[in-house]
Design an enzyme around this catalytic site. Structure first.
Site, PDB file in Angstrom:
ATOM      1  N   ARG A  39       0.823  -1.222   0.000  1.00  0.00           N
ATOM      2  CA  ARG A  39       0.000   0.000   0.000  1.00  0.00           C
ATOM      3  C   ARG A  39       0.856   1.271   0.000  1.00  0.00           C
ATOM      4  O   ARG A  39       0.490   2.266  -0.607  1.00  0.00           O
ATOM      5  CB  ARG A  39      -0.922   0.006   1.209  1.00  0.00           C
ATOM      6  CG  ARG A  39      -2.065  -0.997   1.066  1.00  0.00           C
ATOM      7  CD  ARG A  39      -3.062  -0.790   2.166  1.00  0.00           C
ATOM      8  NE  ARG A  39      -4.170  -1.720   2.064  1.00  0.00           N
ATOM      9  CZ  ARG A  39      -5.257  -1.663   2.828  1.00  0.00           C
ATOM     10  NH1 ARG A  39      -5.378  -0.722   3.736  1.00  0.00           N
ATOM     11  NH2 ARG A  39      -6.227  -2.533   2.679  1.00  0.00           N
ATOM     12  N   ASP A 148     -15.407  10.498   8.657  1.00  0.00           N
ATOM     13  CA  ASP A 148     -14.401   9.466   8.403  1.00  0.00           C
ATOM     14  C   ASP A 148     -13.031  10.038   8.768  1.00  0.00           C
ATOM     15  O   ASP A 148     -12.869  11.257   8.941  1.00  0.00           O
ATOM     16  CB  ASP A 148     -14.418   8.998   6.944  1.00  0.00           C
ATOM     17  CG  ASP A 148     -13.810   7.607   6.765  1.00  0.00           C
ATOM     18  OD1 ASP A 148     -14.576   6.621   6.724  1.00  0.00           O
ATOM     19  OD2 ASP A 148     -12.566   7.511   6.702  1.00  0.00           O
TER      20      ASP A 148
HETATM   21  C1  SAM Z   1     -14.672  -0.467   5.395  1.00  0.00           C
HETATM   22  S1  SAM Z   1     -15.088   1.223   5.568  1.00  0.00           S
HETATM   23  C2  SAM Z   1     -16.806   1.089   6.043  1.00  0.00           C
HETATM   24  C3  SAM Z   1     -17.676   2.079   5.309  1.00  0.00           C
HETATM   25  C4  SAM Z   1     -19.173   1.953   5.606  1.00  0.00           C
HETATM   26  N1  SAM Z   1     -19.459   2.198   6.988  1.00  0.00           N
HETATM   27  C5  SAM Z   1     -19.706   0.622   5.172  1.00  0.00           C
HETATM   28  O1  SAM Z   1     -20.025  -0.225   6.009  1.00  0.00           O
HETATM   29  O2  SAM Z   1     -19.812   0.392   3.961  1.00  0.00           O
HETATM   30  C6  SAM Z   1     -14.300   1.650   7.132  1.00  0.00           C
HETATM   31  C7  SAM Z   1     -14.027   3.136   7.291  1.00  0.00           C
HETATM   32  O3  SAM Z   1     -13.620   3.401   8.633  1.00  0.00           O
HETATM   33  C8  SAM Z   1     -12.702   4.468   8.613  1.00  0.00           C
HETATM   34  N2  SAM Z   1     -11.877   4.488   9.845  1.00  0.00           N
HETATM   35  C9  SAM Z   1     -10.879   3.642  10.180  1.00  0.00           C
HETATM   36  N3  SAM Z   1     -10.315   4.019  11.344  1.00  0.00           N
HETATM   37  C10 SAM Z   1     -10.987   5.123  11.758  1.00  0.00           C
HETATM   38  C11 SAM Z   1     -10.852   5.987  12.890  1.00  0.00           C
HETATM   39  N4  SAM Z   1      -9.906   5.797  13.816  1.00  0.00           N
HETATM   40  N5  SAM Z   1     -11.695   7.035  12.991  1.00  0.00           N
HETATM   41  C12 SAM Z   1     -12.648   7.242  12.035  1.00  0.00           C
HETATM   42  N6  SAM Z   1     -12.826   6.470  10.943  1.00  0.00           N
HETATM   43  C13 SAM Z   1     -11.986   5.425  10.811  1.00  0.00           C
HETATM   44  C14 SAM Z   1     -11.878   4.192   7.358  1.00  0.00           C
HETATM   45  O4  SAM Z   1     -11.231   5.341   6.863  1.00  0.00           O
HETATM   46  C15 SAM Z   1     -12.909   3.618   6.385  1.00  0.00           C
HETATM   47  O5  SAM Z   1     -13.364   4.556   5.454  1.00  0.00           O
END
Ligand code: SAM
Length: 278
Positions: A39, A148
């Site tokens: 990545r 996010d």
């Molecule tokens: C797999 S996506 C899920 C998106 C959506 N909720 C769904 O279920 O389709 C996970 C998201 O969590 C965010 N994320 C990860 N760590 C985080 C943090 N510490 N604070 C806020 N968001 C976070 C990531 O950037 C990512 O966009």
């Protein structure tokens, strides 16, 4: 660019993974080293840096902390998402939550938070579902807050432009109503209509921050497929912090592979991934 040393040393991996865990909660176990290397490779190429050691030095320098972290987060987070992902949750919303909420709070605004909203598919799905209910079943007001950690996905959510392929699974009637085709047919993209975009307030928020700078009166929180990247201890802390932002009796949704088993959190389970605040 060919890297002079295409492998990351164990010590650089430890430094980076400890930092990512402390600052963002994301747990990268040693088996994720190859994934992290691949990545970050794009970033090394963009910066014309030819070793992970040099990249690591940059990240931990004052300038790197100010300018590079934002890019590193974009690469470290997993942003997979979809419109109408886990559709049973939207059925639960329209059949169980909305009728009761609107009848007992006829003049109140329903406040929904898409916590970890990625590139916007989840909050715009919520906006379509809520709008359809307000127009076809019973009028009510609502707002959606979407947050996010990654600025790259947030910019995508703000722009709200998606490929035609990404919206292929959405019912035709909703596609016609809520998306505008690009004027340039070559592009094969659509954009969410302004009336729906205006319903979604998008901002950056890190769940690991000491204080979450967000209002504390949500009726519903969708935090789906986010805590899966955290360890159990961080999951429990984050869920408790989010619950502080949820009204008593409010609803909390997790992703299908997530659970609160053995956690001390103020939630009662209604369905395997749907909970209500005590
Ligand atoms: C797999 S996506 C899920 C998106 C959506 N909720 C769904 O279920 O389709 C996970 C998201 O969590 C965010 N994320 C990860 N760590 C985080 C943090 N510490 N604070 C806020 N968001 C976070 C990531 O950037 C990512 O966009």
């Amino acid at each position: 660019m060919i890297l002079t040393n295409p492998k990351m040393s164990a010590s650089d991996f430890n430094k980076l993974s400890n930092f990512i865990y402390d600052e963002y909660g994301i747990k990268l176990t040693p088996v994720k080293k190859t994934m992290l290397e691949s990545r970050l490779q794009k970033r090394l190429t963009a910066l014309q840096i030819d070793s992970y050691k040099e990249y690591c030095d940059l990240v931990f320098s004052t300038q790197g902390k100010q300018q590079e972290l934002i890019h590193m987060i974009d690469l470290v987070t997993t942003n997979k998402t979809d419109f109408f992902r886990e559709p049973a949750h939207f059925d639960f919303l329209t059949t169980q939550i909305l009728p009761e909420f609107i009848n007992s709070n006829p003049n109140k605004q329903l406040k929904v938070w898409s916590a970890g909203c990625s590139s916007g598919e989840e909050p715009y799905t919520l906006a379509m579902v809520l709008n359809e209910y307000a127009v076809n079943t019973q009028p009510f007001n609502y707002t959606i807050t979407a947050t996010d950690l990654s600025t790259q996905v947030l910019n995508k959510a703000i722009t709200a432009v998606y490929s035609e392929e990404r919206i292929a699974g959405i019912p035709l009637q909703l596609k016609r109503k809520y998306f505008l085709k690009s004027k340039d047919p070559q592009k094969k993209t659509v954009r969410v209509i302004p009336q729906l975009r205006n319903k979604v307030n998008i901002s950056r928020l890190n769940f690991i921050d000491e204080v979450l700078n967000i209002s504390a009166d949500f009726d519903i929180i969708f935090c789906r497929n986010v805590i899966i990247y955290f360890d159990k201890n961080t999951q429990e802390k984050v869920i408790n912090k989010l619950c502080e932002k949820l009204k008593p009796g409010g609803f909390f949704f997790l992703g299908h592979s997530e659970s609160i088993t053995n956690m001390r959190v103020p939630l009662e389970q209604l369905k395997p991934t749907v909970f209500q605040k005590l």
